[in-house]
Design a protein around this motif. Structure first.
Motif, PDB file in Angstrom:
ATOM      1  N   ILE A   1       0.870  -1.173   0.000  1.00 34.14           N
ATOM      2  CA  ILE A   1       0.000   0.000   0.000  1.00 34.14           C
ATOM      3  C   ILE A   1       0.908   1.223   0.000  1.00 34.14           C
ATOM      4  CG2 ILE A   1      -0.260  -0.043   2.537  1.00 34.14           C
ATOM      5  CD1 ILE A   1      -3.163   0.997   2.014  1.00 34.14           C
ATOM      6  N   GLU A   2       0.766   2.091  -1.009  1.00 36.12           N
ATOM      7  CA  GLU A   2       1.721   3.152  -1.276  1.00 36.12           C
ATOM      8  C   GLU A   2       1.239   4.510  -0.767  1.00 36.12           C
ATOM      9  OE1 GLU A   2       2.561   3.248  -5.424  1.00 36.12           O
ATOM     10  OE2 GLU A   2       3.238   1.160  -5.520  1.00 36.12           O
ATOM     11  N   PHE A   3       2.198   5.278  -0.248  1.00 37.07           N
ATOM     12  CA  PHE A   3       1.915   6.651   0.160  1.00 37.07           C
ATOM     13  C   PHE A   3       1.671   7.500  -1.087  1.00 37.07           C
ATOM     14  CE2 PHE A   3       3.595  10.975   0.753  1.00 37.07           C
ATOM     15  CZ  PHE A   3       2.739  11.421   1.756  1.00 37.07           C
ATOM     16  N   LYS A   4       0.556   8.273  -1.073  1.00 38.11           N
ATOM     17  CA  LYS A   4       0.193   9.059  -2.248  1.00 38.11           C
ATOM     18  C   LYS A   4       0.064  10.554  -1.967  1.00 38.11           C
ATOM     19  CE  LYS A   4      -0.152   5.744  -5.296  1.00 38.11           C
ATOM     20  NZ  LYS A   4       0.727   5.699  -6.481  1.00 38.11           N
ATOM     21  N   GLY A   5       0.400  10.999  -0.755  1.00 35.82           N
ATOM     22  CA  GLY A   5       0.353  12.425  -0.493  1.00 35.82           C
ATOM     23  C   GLY A   5      -0.336  12.767   0.811  1.00 35.82           C
ATOM     24  N   GLU A   6      -0.317  14.063   1.136  1.00 35.66           N
ATOM     25  CA  GLU A   6      -0.958  14.581   2.344  1.00 35.66           C
ATOM     26  C   GLU A   6      -2.227  15.327   1.980  1.00 35.66           C
ATOM     27  OE1 GLU A   6       1.419  16.935   4.947  1.00 35.66           O
ATOM     28  OE2 GLU A   6       3.230  15.722   4.653  1.00 35.66           O
ATOM     29  N   THR A   7      -3.193  15.314   2.898  1.00 32.57           N
ATOM     30  CA  THR A   7      -4.415  16.087   2.733  1.00 32.57           C
ATOM     31  C   THR A   7      -4.992  16.338   4.124  1.00 32.57           C
ATOM     32  OG1 THR A   7      -6.545  16.213   1.580  1.00 32.57           O
ATOM     33  CG2 THR A   7      -5.893  14.061   2.455  1.00 32.57           C
ATOM     34  N   GLU A   8      -6.200  16.871   4.195  1.00 32.50           N
ATOM     35  CA  GLU A   8      -6.851  17.126   5.473  1.00 32.50           C
ATOM     36  C   GLU A   8      -8.268  16.582   5.474  1.00 32.50           C
ATOM     37  OE1 GLU A   8      -6.799  21.197   6.665  1.00 32.50           O
ATOM     38  OE2 GLU A   8      -4.638  21.229   7.066  1.00 32.50           O
ATOM     39  N   LEU A   9      -8.684  16.096   6.624  1.00 27.87           N
ATOM     40  CA  LEU A   9     -10.055  15.677   6.852  1.00 27.87           C
ATOM     41  C   LEU A   9     -10.555  16.392   8.091  1.00 27.87           C
ATOM     42  CD1 LEU A   9      -9.843  11.812   6.227  1.00 27.87           C
ATOM     43  CD2 LEU A   9     -10.892  13.520   4.736  1.00 27.87           C
TER      44      LEU A   9
ATOM     45  N   GLY B   1     -10.015  19.312   9.018  1.00 22.70           N
ATOM     46  CA  GLY B   1      -8.936  20.074   9.607  1.00 22.70           C
ATOM     47  C   GLY B   1      -7.786  19.261  10.151  1.00 22.70           C
ATOM     48  N   LEU B   2      -7.884  17.938  10.085  1.00 27.08           N
ATOM     49  CA  LEU B   2      -6.822  17.064  10.596  1.00 27.08           C
ATOM     50  C   LEU B   2      -5.914  16.613   9.459  1.00 27.08           C
ATOM     51  CD1 LEU B   2      -5.653  15.365  12.988  1.00 27.08           C
ATOM     52  CD2 LEU B   2      -7.217  13.534  12.267  1.00 27.08           C
ATOM     53  N   LYS B   3      -4.597  16.781   9.634  1.00 23.31           N
ATOM     54  CA  LYS B   3      -3.654  16.332   8.603  1.00 23.31           C
ATOM     55  C   LYS B   3      -3.617  14.812   8.553  1.00 23.31           C
ATOM     56  CE  LYS B   3       0.824  16.051   9.152  1.00 23.31           C
ATOM     57  NZ  LYS B   3       2.255  16.378   9.370  1.00 23.31           N
ATOM     58  N   VAL B   4      -3.729  14.264   7.349  1.00 21.39           N
ATOM     59  CA  VAL B   4      -3.694  12.809   7.175  1.00 21.39           C
ATOM     60  C   VAL B   4      -2.822  12.470   5.976  1.00 21.39           C
ATOM     61  CG1 VAL B   4      -5.951  12.346   8.229  1.00 21.39           C
ATOM     62  CG2 VAL B   4      -5.825  12.904   5.794  1.00 21.39           C
ATOM     63  N   TYR B   5      -2.308  11.237   5.986  1.00 20.48           N
ATOM     64  CA  TYR B   5      -1.558  10.698   4.860  1.00 20.48           C
ATOM     65  C   TYR B   5      -2.496   9.791   4.056  1.00 20.48           C
ATOM     66  CZ  TYR B   5       2.876  12.083   7.101  1.00 20.48           C
ATOM     67  OH  TYR B   5       3.905  12.779   7.667  1.00 20.48           O
TER      68      TYR B   5
ATOM     69  N   TRP C   1      -6.919   6.807   4.611  1.00 22.68           N
ATOM     70  CA  TRP C   1      -6.425   8.094   5.074  1.00 22.68           C
ATOM     71  C   TRP C   1      -5.976   7.920   6.522  1.00 22.68           C
ATOM     72  CZ3 TRP C   1     -10.235   7.406   1.557  1.00 22.68           C
ATOM     73  CH2 TRP C   1     -10.185   8.174   0.380  1.00 22.68           C
ATOM     74  N   ILE C   2      -4.686   8.108   6.778  1.00 19.83           N
ATOM     75  CA  ILE C   2      -4.075   7.765   8.062  1.00 19.83           C
ATOM     76  C   ILE C   2      -3.638   9.015   8.828  1.00 19.83           C
ATOM     77  CG2 ILE C   2      -2.256   6.413   9.178  1.00 19.83           C
ATOM     78  CD1 ILE C   2      -4.264   4.755   7.532  1.00 19.83           C
ATOM     79  N   GLU C   3      -3.982   9.088  10.110  1.00 19.55           N
ATOM     80  CA  GLU C   3      -3.425  10.132  10.975  1.00 19.55           C
ATOM     81  C   GLU C   3      -2.022   9.657  11.338  1.00 19.55           C
ATOM     82  OE1 GLU C   3      -1.840  12.457  13.349  1.00 19.55           O
ATOM     83  OE2 GLU C   3      -2.359  10.603  14.419  1.00 19.55           O
ATOM     84  N   PRO C   4      -0.954  10.383  10.939  1.00 18.98           N
ATOM     85  CA  PRO C   4       0.401   9.833  11.021  1.00 18.98           C
ATOM     86  C   PRO C   4       0.983   9.703  12.428  1.00 18.98           C
ATOM     87  CG  PRO C   4       0.452  12.093  10.218  1.00 18.98           C
ATOM     88  CD  PRO C   4      -0.988  11.688  10.257  1.00 18.98           C
ATOM     89  N   VAL C   5       0.570  10.524  13.375  1.00 18.40           N
ATOM     90  CA  VAL C   5       1.144  10.453  14.719  1.00 18.40           C
ATOM     91  C   VAL C   5       0.686   9.183  15.433  1.00 18.40           C
ATOM     92  CG1 VAL C   5       1.333  11.568  16.975  1.00 18.40           C
ATOM     93  CG2 VAL C   5       1.302  12.958  14.892  1.00 18.40           C
TER      94      VAL C   5
ATOM     95  N   GLY D   1      -1.173   6.680  13.801  1.00 17.27           N
ATOM     96  CA  GLY D   1      -1.312   5.561  12.866  1.00 17.27           C
ATOM     97  C   GLY D   1      -2.738   5.093  12.701  1.00 17.27           C
ATOM     98  N   ALA D   2      -3.699   5.884  13.167  1.00 16.20           N
ATOM     99  CA  ALA D   2      -5.107   5.476  13.106  1.00 16.20           C
ATOM    100  C   ALA D   2      -5.682   5.672  11.709  1.00 16.20           C
ATOM    101  CB  ALA D   2      -5.926   6.269  14.112  1.00 16.20           C
ATOM    102  N   ILE D   3      -6.555   4.760  11.306  1.00 10.86           N
ATOM    103  CA  ILE D   3      -7.262   4.887  10.039  1.00 10.86           C
ATOM    104  C   ILE D   3      -8.451   5.823  10.269  1.00 10.86           C
ATOM    105  CG2 ILE D   3      -8.529   3.697   8.223  1.00 10.86           C
ATOM    106  CD1 ILE D   3      -6.930   1.175   8.908  1.00 10.86           C
ATOM    107  N   ILE D   4      -8.420   6.998   9.656  1.00 11.32           N
ATOM    108  CA  ILE D   4      -9.490   7.981   9.823  1.00 11.32           C
ATOM    109  C   ILE D   4     -10.611   7.741   8.821  1.00 11.32           C
ATOM    110  CG2 ILE D   4     -10.043  10.439   9.867  1.00 11.32           C
ATOM    111  CD1 ILE D   4      -8.182   9.499  12.104  1.00 11.32           C
ATOM    112  N   LYS D   5     -10.231   7.327   7.619  1.00 13.28           N
ATOM    113  CA  LYS D   5     -11.228   7.071   6.574  1.00 13.28           C
ATOM    114  C   LYS D   5     -10.731   5.959   5.679  1.00 13.28           C
ATOM    115  CE  LYS D   5     -13.623   9.367   2.704  1.00 13.28           C
ATOM    116  NZ  LYS D   5     -13.776  10.635   1.935  1.00 13.28           N
ATOM    117  N   GLY D   6     -11.654   5.159   5.176  1.00 17.46           N
ATOM    118  CA  GLY D   6     -11.294   4.092   4.257  1.00 17.46           C
ATOM    119  C   GLY D   6     -12.308   3.984   3.138  1.00 17.46           C
ATOM    120  N   GLU D   7     -11.834   3.560   1.972  1.00 15.61           N
ATOM    121  CA  GLU D   7     -12.718   3.364   0.821  1.00 15.61           C
ATOM    122  C   GLU D   7     -12.208   2.197  -0.004  1.00 15.61           C
ATOM    123  OE1 GLU D   7     -14.427   6.633  -1.994  1.00 15.61           O
ATOM    124  OE2 GLU D   7     -12.693   5.761  -3.026  1.00 15.61           O
TER     125      GLU D   7
END
Length: 361
Positions: A202-210, A212-216, A261-265, A267-273
């Motif tokens: 599973i490859e890192f594809k960039g940063e975004t926000e959900l 207001g929270l930064k996620v990978y 979409w992972i919260e990096p500090v 490691g929690a999965i915030i969103k999945g699809e």
């Protein structure tokens, strides 16, 4: 400045340097662990009706789908396995139910029509994970005489549970399963797929926000693959256009594009699809579309994961606050304490040298 003041500065400098070391190398590792008693619920829905093959009608049907996942930690099993392996582990029981009824509930054991009321899809697993990295840990089933070991099943019957060494669950769980490591990096990991019983990159594809929270953002491409079966899959010949045969052996194929979409500090999965496509193939040709759907966390689940909520009297999610706390303990407290400590030590040293410089002049 007198000797007493210099001693005070020296003591304070040593103290703050010690605080920095303790915060980074003791407090942070102590806090950066998955809680063994964690309980979590997630709900995923299709944005538009998915295509599923309904066994009862023997037809491909367009249906709205809802998938609910329940995760419960087993503290007792975690303690036993952790002692046996001499490492910090967590043990989670997970159940994923997918159906066109968003309020689906399993019928009671004595329900005469229990089999007719089965959900469209059901997967139950027990996984043993490293408490810090979230990676799956193999647990020898021979040692799991109390059923504490890992397994996977698609029924509620205990005898149907597949354990490591089984034909369709050979090596047990692999890679990341329910979360990413604390301090997730911008790199490729391996993430578990329950359908194929193996981990894929599973490859890192960039940063975004959900919210207001930064996620990978990570994306996993699972190519079309044959689904492992404990026994050969047979269907009526007429179902796939082979009317002259009462039954034929077919293959079940599956492919998926999974985005997390992972919260990096934390490691929690915030969103999945997931964009899933499962088919029934005969002689290499697709005959039936078993599943064709895009399903992802609903807005309420994402909001809970970011901001937190209470479910059945227990707090869930809230990873924005948890990430802030860990970031404070793991980064800001050590950094500021180290800077202040070094400044105080430098000042104490400078003041100690001043009288000598004056006498030399």
């Amino acid at each position: 400045m007198g000797n007493r003041s210099r001693i005070v500065l020296l003591a304070l400098g040593i103290f703050f340097v010690g605080v920095a070391v303790m915060a980074r190398f003791y407090a942070y590792p102590t806090l950066a662990v998955a809680p063994p008693d964690q309980v979590a619920h997630t709900t995923s829905t299709t944005t538009q009706d998915g295509t599923v093959f309904v066994v009862a009608t023997q037809k491909e049907t367009q249906l709205p789908l809802t998938s609910t996942r329940t995760v419960r930690g087993d503290v007792v099993a975690a303690e036993k396995i952790g002692q046996a392996l001499n490492r910090e582990v967590v043990v989670f029981d997970t159940a994923v139910v997918t159906d066109d009824d968003p309020a689906y509930a399993f019928p009671s054991e004595d329900d005469a029509k229990r089999d007719d009321k089965a959900p469209l899809s059901f997967v139950q697993e027990r996984v043993v994970l490293d408490a810090h990295t979230g990676e799956a840990i193999a647990w020898d089933p021979d040692k799991a005489t109390d059923n504490s070991g890992e397994y996977i099943t698609t029924t509620l019957k205990t005898e149907d549970r597949k354990r490591p060494g089984d034909q369709v669950f050979k090596d047990g769980h692999q890679g990341l399963v329910l979360k990413f490591p604390f301090g997730t990096e911008k790199k490729t990991y391996k993430f578990w797929d329950s359908t194929l019983r193996q981990a894929f990159p599973i490859e890192f594809k960039g940063e975004t926000e959900l919210l207001g929270l930064k996620v990978y953002k990570f994306v996993q491409e699972i190519p079309k693959s044959e689904v492992p079966q404990a026994a050969k899959l047979k269907v009526p010949g007429a179902l796939i256009g082979e009317k002259g045969q009462p039954s034929v052996v077919v293959d079940r194929s599956y492919q998926n594009t999974r985005t997390l979409w992972i919260e990096p500090v934390t490691g929690a999965i915030i969103k999945g699809e997931e964009k899933q496509l499962a088919t029934i193939d005969y002689n290499g040709e697709v005959k039936i579309t078993a599943t064709d759907a895009t399903i992802g966390y609903d807005d309420a689940t994402v909001k809970k994961n970011v901001e937190g909520a209470t479910v059945d009297g227990k707090a869930e999610g809230g990873y924005a606050e948890k990430a802030s706390q860990l970031n404070l303990i793991g980064f800001w407290v050590p950094l500021l304490s180290l800077i202040l400590g070094l400044l105080l030590l430098g000042l104490a040293g400078f003041l100690s040298l001043r009288p000598k410089a004056r006498r030399a002049a």
